[in-house]
Design a protein around this motif. Structure first.
Motif: not given
Lengths: 150, 373
Positions: B105, B152, B160-161, B166
């Motif tokens: 992240r 991503s 994506y998170f 993730v």
């Protein structure tokens, strides 16, 4: 004046570098293996039917509600050729509404839907943006490798 | 006779409508300027052209879906927005995020910060009348975007998170890509610096223009690089650390005068600091899972409320989340950094020349998606 010359020096150096752009309609940059294009459906070659059973999970979790699905009884299940009791009857994605978030792929329990490489989908009318089952299966041909294993 | 002559030279203020389709307003933003000759007397900003009702939409969506909505707030720095929301949900649920996910992240957020500041550099150069920097910055930004695409799957709207980590691990070629990217970016940022920073015309356009004092900036709720340009060392990554930022070593650049020039210089330096963070994070990133094991696909959040803020490339981005239990939030309030920064415009443009108006607006680096929400 020094600053200006420094800037000109930078542009001069760049003049002799290889271009980073490509001539777009003729040339294409390669897409990443994980590239998220428009969603497409996958075809089960063993049984000759779609993987999708029409459970509507994707339709329920789509943020823009662009998916419409219905299911029907699978005739191949009665023959014993398929293990799927139910099968997709009607599947429609409004590509004009789709925001390519891949949530449908994430929630699908049957690995039936995949984010394909399709991204150049310009059409002349809004109605053509609505993809039906056949077109989605066509788009998904050869895209099995893109399925995210989670 | 004399009276008549004087009367003939009486001037009236002129009203000038700027936007909403003006290319220098970075989206759809309208300013109504009242000008006396070349000087701006008053300015009336009009926002709301990009209002999509995100806060209300969030109340009807599952937590899983809201991440995709947050991408679309500040669309130049999507990863940072996603981070604020997932941290808020994780705090309510009491989830411990795996360390590898935290590092991923941070790497993504800092790369996003560089991409965002490059976008600022590009637009700011164009605002000041220089087109070439735009092309240079986009060349560098493009490389970051392709890394985002590899990780991503999308260049801008990543999604994506996830709550608890993730969605999937980094691609196998990520290390190689970064080894190539970081030296290129270093060189690229240096080239950008050489091209514009020393330019006498640019300095004349930016230095001393649109200055604001630190006290005023704090009163207006300014944050991020704009506030640091006034000499205030406030960075949420330091003052209220989240994720793995406490373990990373980086400096917080600050300016002195709070003018357009300082705002520009702070961002240029921040890009270098972000690269430092990325390098450290890649070196320290452990192996392991990327999502907490107890998290299910459909997240259910217990009752409670939480306020989380993160350092977005534009400043303090906050999410106030109230949950009544269940799979949808009761209320999501978003504090947009650009919105508060934009509110200083009335102050900044007072007694400014019309020609500088675009430069001042550009130096604030607003994204209308976040202002209007």
């Amino acid at each position: 004046m020094i600053g200006l010359l420094k800037g000109l020096n930078t542009t001069l150096k760049t003049l002799f570098r290889r271009p980073v752009t490509v001539q777009y309609p003729d040339e294409h940059l390669p897409l990443a293996p994980r590239y998220k294009g428009f969603p497409a459906l996958l075809w089960d070659d063993n049984v000759q039917e779609p993987y999708c059973v029409g459970c509507q999970v994707c339709a329920r979790y789509c943020p823009t509600e662009c998916i419409t699905v219905t299911m029907k009884d699978n005739t191949k299940f009665k023959d014993g050729t398929s293990t799927r009791k139910k099968i997709v009857d009607f599947f429609q994605i409004d590509m004009a509404k789709c925001i390519v978030c891949a949530i449908c792929v994430e929630v699908c329990n049957f690995d039936a839907i995949v984010m394909s490489d399709a991204h150049e989908e310009s059409v002349f009318s809004r109605g053509e943006m609505v993809a039906d089952l056949n077109r989605l299966l066509e788009m998904g041909r050869g895209q099995e490798k893109k399925l995210r294993k989670s | 006779m004399k009276m008549e002559a004087e009367k003939r030279f009486d001037t009236v203020d002129m009203m000038l409508n700027m936007g909403p389709q003006h290319p220098s307003t970075h989206g759809v933003f309208r300013m109504v300027l009242t000008i006396d000759g070349e000087k701006i007397v008053a300015v009336e900003p009009h926002i709301g052209y990009l209002h999509r009702g995100t806060e209300k939409l969030c109340e009807g969506e599952y937590y899983l879906q809201i991440v995709s909505l947050f991408d679309r707030l500040d669309y130049i720095s999507s990863f940072n927005n996603e981070l604020a929301f997932v941290i808020a949900v994780e705090k309510l649920m009491g989830i411990q995020v795996p360390e590898r996910a935290e590092y991923i992240r941070v790497i993504m957020c800092e790369l996003n910060r560089i991409a965002s500041h490059l976008m600022f550099y590009a637009a700011f150069g164009a605002d000041a009348g220089a087109i070439t920097p735009f092309l240079y910055a986009f060349r560098e930004r493009e490389q970051i975007q392709s890394v985002f695409e590899a990780v991503s799957g999308a260049r801008m709207m990543h999604n994506y998170f996830r709550v608890g980590g993730v969605i999937e691990d980094l691609p196998p070629d990520f290390g190689d890509r970064m080894n190539k990217l970081i030296p290129k970016l270093k060189q690229g940022i240096q080239e950008c610096d050489d091209l514009l920073t020393g330019n006498e015309i640019f300095i004349a356009r930016a230095k001393g223009v649109g200055a604001i004092s630190a006290a005023d900036a704090i009163d207006f709720g300014m944050s991020g690089p704009n506030l640091r340009a006034c000499g205030v060392l406030e960075d949420i990554r330091r003052s209220e650390p989240y994720s793995v930022y406490p373990t990373l070593d980086f400096d917080i650049p600050a300016g002195q005068n709070g003018d357009c020039w300082d705002r520009y210089m702070v961002r240029m330096e921040e890009m270098r600091q972000s690269l430092r963070i990325v390098e450290q994070a890649i070196a320290e990133m452990p192996q392991g899972p990327v999502i907490a094991p107890q998290v299910r696909k459909i997240v259910k959040v217990p009752k409670g409320e939480v306020y989380v803020r993160v350092e977005n490339p534009r400043g303090d981005f906050g999410v106030y989340l109230i949950s009544q239990g269940g799979d949808k939030p009761y209320r999501v309030k978003i504090r947009g950094a650009s919105f508060c920064n934009l509110m200083t415009l009335k102050k900044l443009l007072q007694q400014c020349y019309v020609a500088d108006c675009v430069v001042v607006l550009g130096s604030l680096d607003i994204v209308l998606g976040e202002v209007d929400r």
